[in-house]
Motif scaffolding. Structure first.
Motif, PDB file in Angstrom:
ATOM      1  N   GLY A 601      25.037   8.492 -44.940  1.00  0.00           N
ATOM      2  CA  GLY A 601      24.686   8.289 -46.349  1.00  0.00           C
ATOM      3  C   GLY A 601      24.853   9.569 -47.138  1.00  0.00           C
ATOM      4  O   GLY A 601      25.450   9.562 -48.219  1.00  0.00           O
ATOM      5  N   GLY A 602      24.348  10.681 -46.596  1.00  0.00           N
ATOM      6  CA  GLY A 602      24.445  11.965 -47.282  1.00  0.00           C
ATOM      7  C   GLY A 602      25.887  12.393 -47.478  1.00  0.00           C
ATOM      8  O   GLY A 602      26.251  13.022 -48.469  1.00  0.00           O
ATOM      9  N   GLN A 605      27.360  10.218 -50.250  1.00  0.00           N
ATOM     10  CA  GLN A 605      26.602  10.313 -51.497  1.00  0.00           C
ATOM     11  C   GLN A 605      27.367  10.915 -52.678  1.00  0.00           C
ATOM     12  O   GLN A 605      27.332  10.354 -53.777  1.00  0.00           O
ATOM     13  N   THR A 609      28.277  10.161 -57.566  1.00  0.00           N
ATOM     14  CA  THR A 609      27.799  11.022 -58.645  1.00  0.00           C
ATOM     15  C   THR A 609      28.100  10.459 -60.044  1.00  0.00           C
ATOM     16  O   THR A 609      27.217  10.413 -60.888  1.00  0.00           O
ATOM     17  N   GLY A 614      24.305   9.841 -57.141  1.00  0.00           N
ATOM     18  CA  GLY A 614      25.012  10.645 -56.144  1.00  0.00           C
ATOM     19  C   GLY A 614      24.371  12.005 -55.972  1.00  0.00           C
ATOM     20  O   GLY A 614      23.156  12.098 -55.780  1.00  0.00           O
ATOM     21  N   SER A 615      25.164  13.054 -56.084  1.00  0.00           N
ATOM     22  CA  SER A 615      24.695  14.404 -55.775  1.00  0.00           C
ATOM     23  C   SER A 615      23.601  14.905 -56.703  1.00  0.00           C
ATOM     24  O   SER A 615      22.875  15.838 -56.352  1.00  0.00           O
ATOM     25  N   TRP A 622      20.007  10.033 -50.719  1.00  0.00           N
ATOM     26  CA  TRP A 622      20.906   9.208 -49.906  1.00  0.00           C
ATOM     27  C   TRP A 622      20.406   7.788 -49.724  1.00  0.00           C
ATOM     28  O   TRP A 622      21.171   6.898 -49.374  1.00  0.00           O
ATOM     29  N   VAL A 625      22.328   5.211 -51.556  1.00  0.00           N
ATOM     30  CA  VAL A 625      23.617   4.939 -50.920  1.00  0.00           C
ATOM     31  C   VAL A 625      23.422   4.015 -49.721  1.00  0.00           C
ATOM     32  O   VAL A 625      24.164   3.055 -49.531  1.00  0.00           O
ATOM     33  N   THR A 672      13.284  10.795 -55.979  1.00  0.00           N
ATOM     34  CA  THR A 672      14.677  11.215 -56.130  1.00  0.00           C
ATOM     35  C   THR A 672      15.003  11.709 -57.530  1.00  0.00           C
ATOM     36  O   THR A 672      16.020  12.373 -57.726  1.00  0.00           O
TER      37      THR A 672
END
Lengths: 808, 91
Positions: A601-602, A605, A609, A614-615, A622, A625, A672
């Protein structure tokens, strides 16, 4: 073993007859074109067993829709021992038109005069003996539904099949006969089977036929120059069609005695007047649709709860003493209230059944949990969260899907759906579709899987592919939890808007995306004329309980099979990679951050964005995602994943069941730091991206080639990515709307230029398209394929190439 | 000559018209099916051949596809398909 083929007009009762003869459970409906592929079964009451083949309905042997090609090819190339031509006696004239063509094949024929009981009920009479005399083939009166006359039909069919038969034609007395005769002799000389049939089609200059025998076409063209009919000139196609109908009308009037009706209006006419009313037709349809969804999904039937009917009702909750037993504890939570729902209103049938299954599956899970108290942690985890959790999350939707299906089946069987296609055609024409496409789309709101299967009734292959692609945009029942949970979270945490409006808005965005996609496809890759809309409107009939139940059982079976295969396998895999680290160490729920899934996932990810999840999110980002990925298996997984992962992040248990995942979403948002546009983009992405495994598998089965399937997957990814990006960017920086408008203007300009032939992008794109691996489905059967003209694989088809060479 | 042309036109607008120009409740006999290819073929196959009697039962709320009765059954078709069918009205 002898092989009998069942051929006849659409909606003439072939499948009902097939089911009665073989004891099979094929689906029947009052919608022309329910049987879309041939089916086989066995009839055992004769000296030798007979294989019966149920063919898709056809009006003529000049096939018009893809599934009609199936019938023509079978009849001409597979050499059945007998054709049972089923004829709807209530609509004799048009049905016999096909009979006159079938007679031109060198195969024994028996005519099954179906629905004779209805003819008699109307007070009409058909002289079977006279009809038999005039048509020159045996005729048997039957009722497929009441299973009358079936034994006689099969016995006489067997008799005729043993005798064999030479082709004959009703065109014998026409002036074209000697041209047909010449063609026949020429074709026989070339060793062509069914020469008479091919000769007639050749004289008609049927496109398939002309391609197959180019040498003989010249002969017809020569003759055409000198021939001139009074009315038709040298239009042979018209002359032949006319001659067939003239023959039928002439002899049909002798055999048929029509009762003069006292009043001009039948019951069917009266119902029809209301349902397809000039003003009220569409509103009535919308109300019917609303009630169907209301009965299936509503938790507040007839809005009784909202009106406060239950405010004063004392709640009688059966309290049970908890004796430490987990099963009893579970059962004590099950109350009358949770089942039928008195607090907020009465539940609909769909919801009640949904709860029933939910309680049952919950009971099983709890029992397994109790039974496995001493088993290792990973094993209970795998069984309960992985296997049972995955299976049950999918199976719990079965009742609602079945209820929805039941309503649609009733509407279909009654003949109403064909009328709705009629009412809505004008609207669909604007999008480059025909009215028939409405049915699969509306079914998409319930579940994409049956909706995709239903596209088979569409005549045009491009129309079908385009419809299959946009079906997932009609947000299905499994996607609803995503909508409600996230919009609930947004409202609670940010205090923005109203959960209902966000949910409703997302539905509208989905529909708008579908419409725009269809228009774009029809202007670019899925080009073609707006498909014609020439459809028979079947008479209204009362739905048959037997056929309804068979249909529902068929659907349920199909769904359960899927749940136990593809969905089961994928949930187990997801469970494994979310509970093991890269070093094969088992991880409890709380350490999900170290799992393989988190790792992957990471890694993916950053791709998200531009979509807002995303980032730019913090370390736990993650999870969004991962939710997308688990959603690819079943959309229910998205909120389930939020529940599990939200719990890990918050370090507390969150019960997804009780608040529909809102608190889990809130945990995710605070952990998040995702923004509102990001969340909306997340919903939009989930709604329009690759649908669940079951829908993907169905799309694969329904699309004509592997290539078009791969293109469909790419289309889903691209469409959802673009849509979510647009939503996120415009939502965050409103002025980007101008950039998107400019981009769209350029795209539209380019498409217009391309279609006018100014630019030559097609060449470039077709090169890319050629790179996609081509798993051509038709290669297997191409050796026996006689329909090169309507077949899109003529460049890869060996038969077509050799035929062309022969002709030159 | 000029007068003759005009009178011919008048007769045409009275009795001969396209199926697409029919009003609800009117009936007529098919004179000719124009157009070409698949759609024309389909119209023949569905029983729209010269000499057939057709009765216009209804048009949809939005006006376009129409429902006709012919040979004892109901058929729906669009305006542009009906445009290819030349009819002679029965009064």
């Amino acid at each position: 073993m002898k092989k009998f083929a069942l051929a006849g007009n659409p909606n003439s009762g072939k499948t009902t007859l097939f089911n009665s003869l073989t004891g099979s459970t094929a689906h029947v409906g009052n919608w022309p074109g329910v049987t879309v592929d041939k089916k086989e079964g066995t009839y055992k009451k004769l000296p030798e067993p007979i294989t019966l083949v149920d063919l898709p309905g056809i009006y003529s042997l000049s096939p018009y829709t893809p599934e009609e090609v199936v019938s023509r090819n079978f009849l001409l190339d597979e050499f059945p021992d007998c054709i049972i031509n089923i004829v709807d006696a209530t609509n004799l004239e048009r049905n016999l038109y096909l009979t006159t063509q079938l007679m031109e094949i060198d195969v024994p024929i028996i005519v099954a005069l179906n629905m004779m009981d209805e003819v008699e009920k109307n007070g009409d009479k058909i002289d079977v003996k006279k009809l038999e005399e005039k048509m020159g083939v045996p005729v048997v009166a039957i009722s497929a539904l009441r299973e009358k006359g079936l034994d006689e039909l099969m016995a006489r069919g067997y008799e005729t099949c043993l005798k064999g038969r030479k082709a004959s034609t009703v065109l014998a007395s026409t002036e074209l006969m000697h041209l047909i005769g010449d063609c026949r002799i020429a074709l026989e000389g070339q060793g062509v089977d069914n020469a008479l049939f091919h000769a007639v089609k050749l004289v008609e200059l049927d496109s398939i036929e002309s391609e197959m025998h180019p040498a003989s076409v010249k002969m017809v063209e020569e003759f055409k120059k000198v021939y001139n009919d009074e009315i038709f000139g040298s239009d042979f196609e018209a002359i032949i069609a006319d001659a067939r109908y003239k023959y039928i009308t002439k002899h049909y009037s002798i055999a048929c005695e029509k009762h003069r009706r006292a009043s001009g209006e039948s019951k069917s006419d009266k119902i029809d007047k209301v349902l397809t009313h000039k003003v009220w037709g569409i509103p009535i349809f919308l109300v019917i649709m609303f009630f169907i969804f209301h009965f299936t999904f509503s938790e507040d039937l007839f809005f009784l709860g909202a009106f406060g009917v239950f405010d004063n009702v004392e709640m009688t909750v059966i309290e049970q003493t908890i004796s430490g037993n987990a099963i009893e504890e579970y059962l004590s939570g099950v109350t009358v209230n949770s089942f039928f729902g008195y607090e907020t209103g009465v539940y609909s049938i769909g919801v009640i059944l949904f709860n029933a299954v939910d309680i049952l599956t919950g009971l099983i899970s709890t029992s397994v949990e109790v039974a496995m108290t001493n088993a290792p942690v990973w094993l209970t985890g795998l069984l309960i969260d992985g296997v049972l959790g995955g299976l049950f999350s999918v199976l719990s939707f079965l009742p609602q899907i079945i209820v929805l299906f039941m309503f649609f089946s009733i509407l279909e069987d009654s003949g109403y759906m064909a009328r709705v296609a009629f009412i809505l055609d004008r609207l669909f024409k604007k999008f480059g579709l025909s009215g028939r496409a409405f049915m699969p789309m509306i079914m998409g709101f319930g579940c994409s899987v049956p909706a995709m299967v239903n596209t088979r009734t569409l005549a045009d292959q491009n129309e079908r592919t385009a419809t299959i692609r946009v079906i997932p945009f009609f947000s299905c029942g499994a996607k609803l939890p995503i909508l409600t949970a996230i919009s609930g979270g947004i409202v609670q945490l940010f205090g923005v808007g109203n959960a209902d409006i966000i949910t409703y808005g997302m539905y509208v965005i989905g529909i708008a995306t579908a419409i725009i996609s269809v228009i774009l496809m029809r202007k670019t890759t899925m080009k073609g004329e707006v498909p014609p809309f020439i459809m028979e409107l079947p008479a209204y009939r009362l739905p048959q309980l037997k056929s309804l139940l068979l249909h529902l059982w068929d659907k349920a079976k199909h769904f359960i099979e899927k749940a136990f295969t593809i969905i089961l396998a994928s949930t187990v895999i997801i469970w494994f990679i979310s509970h093991f680290s890269w070093f094969w160490e088992f991880l409890p729920d709380e350490r999900v951050n170290e799992s393989i899934l988190a790792g992957i996932g990471g890694l993916v990810q950053p791709l998200f964005t531009p979509l807002g999840f995303g980032s730019q999110l913090s370390s736990s980002g993650w999870v969004f995602v991962v939710a997308v990925v688990t959603g690819l298996i079943a959309k229910e997984n998205v909120i389930a994943t939020f529940g599990t992962l939200g719990a890990c992040i918050a370090g507390a248990m969150i019960d997804v069941e009780t608040d529909g995942g809102v608190s889990a979403v809130i945990e995710m948002i605070t952990a998040t730091g995702i923004t509102v546009p990001g969340l909306i983009a997340f919903i939009a992405f989930n709604m329009t991206t690759i649908p669940c495994m079951a829908a993907v598998a169905t799309a694969k089965a329904e699309l004509p080639t592997k290539k078009s399937f791969i293109m469909t997957l790419i289309f889903w990814v691209v469409a959802s990515y673009l849509l979510a990006t647009m939503i996120y960017l415009i939502g965050t920086w409103w002025w980007t709307v101008f950039i998107f408008l400019a981009v769209w203007a350029v795209i539209i300009l380019l498409i217009t230029l391309e279609n006018k032939g100014v630019t030559k992008m097609k060449k470039f794109f077709s090169k890319i398209y050629a790179l996609i691996p081509d798993g051509n489905k038709s290669t297997k059967s191409s050796a026996k394929c006689s329909s090169c003209a309507s077949c899109s694989y003529s460049s890869t088809c060996a038969t077509a190439r050799t035929k062309k060479k022969d002709g030159e | 000559m000029i007068f003759k042309k005009g009178s011919k036109k008048a007769i045409r607008s009275n009795l001969e018209k396209k199926l697409s120009e029919f009003e609800i409740g009117e009936r007529g006999i098919v004179k000719m099916v124009n157009g070409e290819g698949r759609i024309r073929r389909r119209l023949f196959d569905m029983g729209i051949t010269p000499g057939t009697e057709i009765y216009l039962r209804k048009k949809t709320p939005l006006g376009d596809p129409m429902e006709v009765m012919l040979r004892g059954y109901e058929l729906t078709l669009r305006k542009n398909e009906a445009e290819t069918v030349e009819m002679e009205m029965i009064r």
